[in-house]
Every structure is written in structure tokens, then in C-alpha cells.
Write an enzyme that holds these catalytic residues in place. Structure first.
Site, PDB file in Angstrom:
ATOM      1  N   CYS A 159      -2.602   9.993  -6.288  1.00 36.14           N
ATOM      2  CA  CYS A 159      -3.669   9.709  -5.341  1.00 36.14           C
ATOM      3  C   CYS A 159      -4.738  10.792  -5.473  1.00 36.14           C
ATOM      4  CB  CYS A 159      -3.168   9.665  -3.905  1.00 36.14           C
ATOM      5  SG  CYS A 159      -4.519   9.284  -2.745  1.00 36.14           S
ATOM      6  N   LYS A 172       0.854  -1.191   0.000  1.00 33.57           N
ATOM      7  CA  LYS A 172       0.000   0.000   0.000  1.00 33.57           C
ATOM      8  C   LYS A 172       0.889   1.238   0.000  1.00 33.57           C
ATOM      9  CE  LYS A 172      -3.214   3.091   0.718  1.00 33.57           C
ATOM     10  NZ  LYS A 172      -4.104   3.492  -0.411  1.00 33.57           N
TER      11      LYS A 172
HETATM   12  O1  LIG Z   1      -7.528   6.820  -1.388  1.00 34.75           O
HETATM   13  C1  LIG Z   1      -6.440   6.179  -1.510  1.00 34.75           C
HETATM   14  O2  LIG Z   1      -5.726   5.792  -0.561  1.00 34.75           O
HETATM   15  C2  LIG Z   1      -6.024   5.935  -2.919  1.00 34.75           C
HETATM   16  N1  LIG Z   1      -7.012   5.528  -3.773  1.00 34.75           N
HETATM   17  C3  LIG Z   1      -6.776   5.343  -5.113  1.00 34.75           C
HETATM   18  O3  LIG Z   1      -7.687   4.977  -5.885  1.00 34.75           O
HETATM   19  N2  LIG Z   1      -5.528   5.588  -5.609  1.00 34.75           N
HETATM   20  C4  LIG Z   1      -4.510   5.989  -4.810  1.00 34.75           C
HETATM   21  O4  LIG Z   1      -3.375   6.208  -5.326  1.00 34.75           O
HETATM   22  C5  LIG Z   1      -4.767   6.172  -3.413  1.00 34.75           C
HETATM   23  I1  LIG Z   1      -3.196   6.754  -2.182  1.00 34.75           I
END
Ligand SMILES: O=C(O)c1[nH]c(=O)[nH]c(=O)c1I
Length: 311
Positions: A130, A44
Site C-alpha cells: 500500500c 478491500k
Molecule cells: O490507498 C489505498 O487504500 C490503497 N491504494 C492502492 O493503490 N493500493 C493499495 O494497496 C492501497 I491499501
């Protein structure tokens, strides 16, 4: 049929892995990926410290895919760095991927410096896309910020580095972004991240599906396959051969994996479908990919990789 995938002089049993953010928050989940048929894994996206993320519900599985606004919840970089450092000493563990996503350029640089000083021998993924940190735009939609980020990153980082990109929707943007990326010794790009800020509406309840940001969230799954394939192919046509491509987005079947590779992907990630089916999805997808290849009398990925035909 041989599914082995080569990627910047590393070899994987097959081209499949999870997408960052799915089934990769804890060591338990990461171990389940290693125990699955996946060729490798990515952690993650990490910030320097533990982060709770957005209020729940923040993920919803939908008939045609998923919507999420997780808000970058994670255990913090040391947790994931410890994991990959411990695993990489073990036999039969493939080269691993570590994702970082600072909420500032300085945090990104601090994390890259920490990884660079470690003995990590895998690939580091700098997440520039993100869409769900309130108040933080996706870096990779700001071309100047992206260039500044990569300039600074390559001044201090000496290990293999990839970037996670958002989807682009304009051919001129593919040209601009590829021109920027080709200036750097990138190991790879990973395209696409979720299609940012979609809005799912439940007509019966007349409500949105997730709590954060008034229901706006990143889309995944079947919704995004054509966009993902376009981004993989557009960048394959524009990037230096030295930059590999991980194709992410919309994979539900072995045929979808085949399409990503046909479009130019060297490895293929699975997010939404992994969230729906769990790590067993990799056994099904490798079998289905193998079946598609056998039907077409292909024996290796190189027999059809980046071989998409135009009309
Ligand atoms: O909301 C999130 O943690 C997230 N959700 C996404 O769909 N892509 C991302 O790069 C991330 I960092």
C-alpha cells in the site's frame, strides 16, 4: 472457447476478478461482483478495525488511467471475514480472496492469526504494497522487512497465502525479490499494485488532482500496463512453478487480459477499468478475451499461457 481457469487446484469460470480496493468495500459492492461475470472476487484490504482513510478527493479517474490515495479505508477485518465465511457456504459461489493490510507487521500477524483460526477456505492476500498510508513505506520495497514478515507469517498461518507486490523496475530487484519469495510455500503472488506516488497535474487549474499527500498517489490504468506485464513475466521466469501469479494492472480490453496470460498470469485482476465501467466490465472482457482466443484458434487458457515469444 473455454475460459475456465485453474489456480492452485481451484477452478474458476474465467480468469477475471476485481483488484482489491475497487468495488469491494461493502457487502453490496461485493454481491454485485458475485452477480457479475467475474470469475471470483477479492475484498478491500482490511485493517483489524474500521478505518476512515485519507481526506477526499482521494481518487480521480483520468484519460489514461487513475490516481488514488485512499489511505486504506475499510470496514475492518471482521466485516470481510464474516462476508466470505457466509458466502463460502452457498452453492455456486467460487473460492474467494480476502485481503489484509496491517499498518504494522504485528497487525498483519494478528489478522493472519484470526483468519487462520477461522473456517475460511479461500485465499488470503497479504498486501505488502500500500503506497498511501502517510508515514508508512511500502513493505515490499524493504527486502529485509519482507523476509521477516514472511518468516513470521508462515510460522502461524496454515491456509493458502498470497502476497500483493508493488511494481519493481530493475532486473536485479526481480532476482532479489524472487529469491526471497521462493523460500516460502506461497500459493501465489499478485503483481502489480498501483505505481506509487505519481503526480497528476491539471494545467487549466494549475492544481493537483487529489487532496492527500500534496496530490501524490498510486497510478493505475493504461499508464501501467507495460510495467504490469513486465512484473508478471519477470516473476514467472524466476518463481518456482508451485507459486501461481495473479496479473494486475492496465487491463482495459480482452487483448490486455490475453497479454497478461501470455506473460504468465494464471488469473487477471481489473481495477481502474472496473472503477470506470462498473461490474458490467467483466461481461465485456470475457467476451473480448473469448473473441481473441477464437481468432487465434485457441480453445483453453493453457493453449497460450506463459507462451510469450521473444524475437
Ligand atoms: O490507498 C489505498 O487504500 C490503497 N491504494 C492502492 O493503490 N493500493 C493499495 O494497496 C492501497 I491499501
Amino acid at each position: 472457447v473455454n475460459l475456465s481457469a485453474t489456480f492452485q487446484n481451484h477452478t474458476f469460470a474465467n480468469p477475471l476478478m476485481n483488484a482489491s480496493g475497487v468495488h469491494c468495500y461493502t457487502t453490496t459492492q461485493l454481491d454485485e461482483l458475485l452477480a457479475s461475470s467475474a470469475g471470483t472476487l477479492v475484498t478491500k484490504s482490511a485493517t483489524m478495525a474500521y478505518r476512515q482513510g485519507n481526506p477526499k478527493p482521494r481518487y480521480r479517474s483520468l484519460a489514461l488511467g487513475s490516481i488514488n490515495s485512499m489511505g486504506l479505508p475499510n470496514e475492518g477485518l471482521p466485516y470481510y471475514l464474516d462476508y466470505v465465511l457466509a458466502k463460502q457456504t452457498q452453492a455456486d459461489v467460487p473460492t474467494l480472496f480476502l485481503s489484509v493490510a496491517g499498518i504494522s507487521m504485528q497487525e498483519d500477524l494478528d489478522m493472519l492469526a484470526q483468519v487462520d483460526q477461522s473456517d475460511f477456505n479461500g485465499f488470503t492476500e497479504l498486501n505488502l504494497s500500500c503506497p498511501n498510508v502517510p508515514g508508512k513505506p511500502q513493505v515490499a520495497y524493504d527486502f529485509e522487512a519482507t523476509e521477516k514478515m514472511l518468516d513470521s507469517a508462515f510460522k502461524l498461518f496454515h491456509k493458502p497465502l498470497g502476497v500483493k507486490l508493488p511494481p519493481y523496475f530493475d532486473l536485479a530487484q526481480f532476482d532479489i525479490v524472487a529469491k526471497i519469495l521462493n523460500q516460502y510455500p506461497l500459493a501465489y503472488i499478485n503483481t502489480i499494485n498501483s505505481v506509487g506516488n505519481g503526480l497528476y497535474i491539471d494545467v487549466d487549474s494549475e492544481t493537483v488532482a487529489i487532496k492527500p499527500k500534496g496530490g501524490f498517489g498510486g497510478l493505475g490504468g493504461a499508464y501501467v500496463l507495460p510495467t504490469a506485464l513486465a512484473n508478471v513475466h519477470a516473476f514467472r521466469q524466476r518463481l518456482n512453478d508451485s507459486i501461481a501469479i495473479i496479473g494486475t494492472g492496465g487491463v482495459q480490453t480482452g487483448a490486455d487480459v490475453f497479454a497478461h496470460i501470455l506473460a504468465g498470469a494464471d488469473l487477471v485482476q481489473v481495477g481502474t477499468q472496473l472503477a470506470k465501467d462498473g461490474p458490467d466490465v467483466f461481461a465485456r472482457l470475457t467476451q473480448e478475451l473469448s473473441d481473441v482466443m477464437a481468432q487465434k484458434d485457441y480453445h483453453n487458457l493453457s493453449d497460450f499461457k506463459n507462451n510469450l515469444k521473444e524475437l
